[in-house]
Design an enzyme around this catalytic site. Structure first.
Site, PDB file in Angstrom:
ATOM      1  N   GLY A  27       1.024  -0.938   0.044  1.00  0.00           N
ATOM      2  CA  GLY A  27      -0.222  -0.302  -0.062  1.00  0.00           C
ATOM      3  C   GLY A  27       0.765   1.474  -0.175  1.00  0.00           C
ATOM      4  O   GLY A  27       0.618   1.962  -0.524  1.00  0.00           O
ATOM      5  N   LEU A  28       1.644   1.086   1.000  1.00  0.00           N
ATOM      6  CA  LEU A  28       2.710   2.404   1.054  1.00  0.00           C
ATOM      7  C   LEU A  28       3.410   2.839  -0.382  1.00  0.00           C
ATOM      8  O   LEU A  28       3.919   3.846  -0.325  1.00  0.00           O
ATOM      9  CB  LEU A  28       3.238   2.352   2.550  1.00  0.00           C
ATOM     10  CG  LEU A  28       4.501   3.885   2.755  1.00  0.00           C
ATOM     11  CD1 LEU A  28       3.214   5.190   2.866  1.00  0.00           C
ATOM     12  CD2 LEU A  28       4.619   3.567   4.004  1.00  0.00           C
ATOM     13  N   ASP A  47       9.578  -6.068  -4.021  1.00  0.00           N
ATOM     14  CA  ASP A  47       8.928  -6.952  -3.557  1.00  0.00           C
ATOM     15  C   ASP A  47       9.085  -8.478  -3.710  1.00  0.00           C
ATOM     16  O   ASP A  47       9.617  -8.752  -4.638  1.00  0.00           O
ATOM     17  CB  ASP A  47       7.892  -6.262  -3.828  1.00  0.00           C
ATOM     18  CG  ASP A  47       6.599  -6.039  -2.944  1.00  0.00           C
ATOM     19  OD1 ASP A  47       6.024  -5.099  -2.482  1.00  0.00           O
ATOM     20  OD2 ASP A  47       6.338  -7.642  -2.206  1.00  0.00           O
ATOM     21  N   SER A  85       3.004  -5.889   8.036  1.00  0.00           N
ATOM     22  CA  SER A  85       2.493  -4.898   8.050  1.00  0.00           C
ATOM     23  C   SER A  85       1.834  -4.582   9.075  1.00  0.00           C
ATOM     24  O   SER A  85       0.911  -3.914  10.129  1.00  0.00           O
ATOM     25  CB  SER A  85       2.652  -4.073   6.641  1.00  0.00           C
ATOM     26  OG  SER A  85       1.534  -4.881   6.573  1.00  0.00           O
ATOM     27  N   ASN A 122       4.800   3.334  14.745  1.00  0.00           N
ATOM     28  CA  ASN A 122       3.471   3.825  15.825  1.00  0.00           C
ATOM     29  C   ASN A 122       3.909   1.896  16.849  1.00  0.00           C
ATOM     30  O   ASN A 122       3.873   2.883  18.273  1.00  0.00           O
ATOM     31  CB  ASN A 122       2.347   4.522  15.795  1.00  0.00           C
ATOM     32  CG  ASN A 122       1.264   3.088  15.370  1.00  0.00           C
ATOM     33  OD1 ASN A 122       0.787   2.682  16.196  1.00  0.00           O
ATOM     34  ND2 ASN A 122       1.041   3.666  14.047  1.00  0.00           N
ATOM     35  N   TYR A 150       4.136  -8.094  16.368  1.00  0.00           N
ATOM     36  CA  TYR A 150       5.416  -6.957  14.723  1.00  0.00           C
ATOM     37  C   TYR A 150       5.794  -6.194  15.616  1.00  0.00           C
ATOM     38  O   TYR A 150       7.355  -5.047  14.328  1.00  0.00           O
ATOM     39  CB  TYR A 150       3.610  -6.229  14.051  1.00  0.00           C
ATOM     40  CG  TYR A 150       3.607  -5.453  13.711  1.00  0.00           C
ATOM     41  CD1 TYR A 150       4.703  -5.427  11.918  1.00  0.00           C
ATOM     42  CD2 TYR A 150       3.274  -4.739  13.555  1.00  0.00           C
ATOM     43  CE1 TYR A 150       4.603  -4.219  11.305  1.00  0.00           C
ATOM     44  CE2 TYR A 150       3.224  -3.122  13.095  1.00  0.00           C
ATOM     45  CZ  TYR A 150       3.784  -3.143  12.113  1.00  0.00           C
ATOM     46  OH  TYR A 150       3.840  -1.638  10.942  1.00  0.00           O
ATOM     47  N   LYS A 154       9.840  -3.868  15.505  1.00  0.00           N
ATOM     48  CA  LYS A 154       9.988  -3.062  14.778  1.00  0.00           C
ATOM     49  C   LYS A 154      10.792  -1.932  15.876  1.00  0.00           C
ATOM     50  O   LYS A 154      11.846  -1.237  15.415  1.00  0.00           O
ATOM     51  CB  LYS A 154       8.342  -1.969  14.595  1.00  0.00           C
ATOM     52  CG  LYS A 154       7.979  -2.003  13.398  1.00  0.00           C
ATOM     53  CD  LYS A 154       8.787  -2.131  12.106  1.00  0.00           C
ATOM     54  CE  LYS A 154       7.470  -2.329  11.129  1.00  0.00           C
ATOM     55  NZ  LYS A 154       8.161  -2.525   9.732  1.00  0.00           N
TER      56      LYS A 154
END
Ligand code: NAI
Ligand code: 15L
Length: 281
Positions: A27-28, A47, A85, A122, A150, A154
């Site tokens: 998506g991003l 990808d 993600s 976040n 997840y 990060k």
């Protein structure tokens, strides 16, 4: 006694031009493929699945170390978006996000790539209580409080970035992205939303600012209901232009205000904090 390891010092460098974009089919990645060329970048795309309408894109998994060496060879910088993600089993997160990010950094180090922009989240600080009333904005120095495996991956990515800077002088800007979608779709996102155009602005700032070493920044637009402090992002030269407030009336009418008694509404990470782990591994 061996000589002390030299401490890398930031030095100005020419602006990067050729940039590897991993996760280009996502998506991003799709949004950034559309927006970043206007800043003058030549994008090399990668990808694990083919990238639609991009016959020149590399199809490779982050576990393929040889393919990553070839992918980073000759690029000035990497924007690393590839990976899982959302929450998944630890084993899946381990392979894609932890080992995969290590493989990418090791390839970048070996090929002399100067800088990485790392898509943190976040959810690395997801258990941080969200500010209420006159509470101060959440600083970038807030300790890691991952809300999921997840989010934990990060945190690893941010620490890996720090290590590759301290040890090898490979620069990273870790962007703790809030929610980057064409529009915010929840009341929580009114605080965390980053418009695609602001994301491209922030990535451009992260690619071009001098002397970033390893910097951690929050990634969102200039939202009226912002929860976190954008000072370190602005220090890179990022000037957000969008604000989610135009979506507030409609979203609040549909979903109601955030309820402080609901743990999904009380923390930065939203529903990720109560998302059950994916057992068994
Ligand atoms: P996405 O799930 O749409 O895209 C991820 C892409 O990575 C997919 O195209 C997928 O095929 C690829 N990928 C997954 N595992 C791979 C592997 N082992 N090897 C090669 N490619 C692999 O996710 P999205 O929304 O585009 O996010 C991009 C990055 O930004 C992710 O790292 C995500 O954690 C991070 N992020 C995104 C946010 C958002 O609001 N979109 C918020 C916070 C962080
Ligand atoms: C993320 O880290 C995810 O990748 C994205 O899909 C959203 O869930 C975002 O955080 C969010 O918290 O809204």
């Amino acid at each position: 006694m061996s000589a002390p390891t030299p401490v890398p010092t930031p030095t100005p460098a020419p602006a990067p031009r050729t940039v590897l974009l991993t996760g280009a089919a996502g998506g991003l990645g799709t949004l950034m493929r559309g927006l970043l060329p206007a800043y003058g970048y030549e994008l090399r795309l990668l990808d694990m699945v083919p990238v639609e309408d991009e016959p020149g894109a590399l199809t490779a998994d982050l576990s393929d170390r040889d393919a990553l060496r070839e992918a980073v060879r000759g690029v000035d910088a990497v924007i690393h978006l590839a990976g899982i993600s959302l929450e998944a089993s630890f084993d899946k997160i381990l392979r894609a996000n932890i080992e995969g990010t290590y493989n990418l950094y090791e390839a970048a180090r070996a090929e002399g790539v100067r800088r990485v922009v790392f898509a943190s989240s976040n959810h690395a600080v997801g258990f941080t209580p969200r500010p209420r009333g006159d509470d101060p904005l959440i600083p970038v120095e807030a300790p890691h409080r991952p809300d999921t495996f997840y989010g934990l991956s990060k945190c690893f990515g941010e620490d890996l970035s720090q290590f590759y800077w301290d040890k090898f002088g490979l620069e990273t800007v870790s962007v703790r992205i809030g929610s980057c979608f064409p529009e915010p779709t929840s009341v929580r996102m009114l605080s965390l939303w980053m418009s695609p155009a602001d994301c491209a602005r922030l990535f451009h700032a992260a690619l071009t600012a001098d002397g970033v070493g390893h910097s951690i920044v929050y990634g969102s637009s200039a939202n009226t209901r912002l929860w976190w402090d954008l000072t370190s992002a602005r220090a890179l030269g990022y000037e957000p232009r969008d604000d989610s407030e135009q979506y507030a009336e409609k979203l609040i009418a549909e979903q109601g205000e955030l309820d402080p008694a609901n743990p999904d509404h009380a923390h930065l990470g939203g529903a990720f904090v109560t998302d059950p782990p994916r057992w068994p591994h």
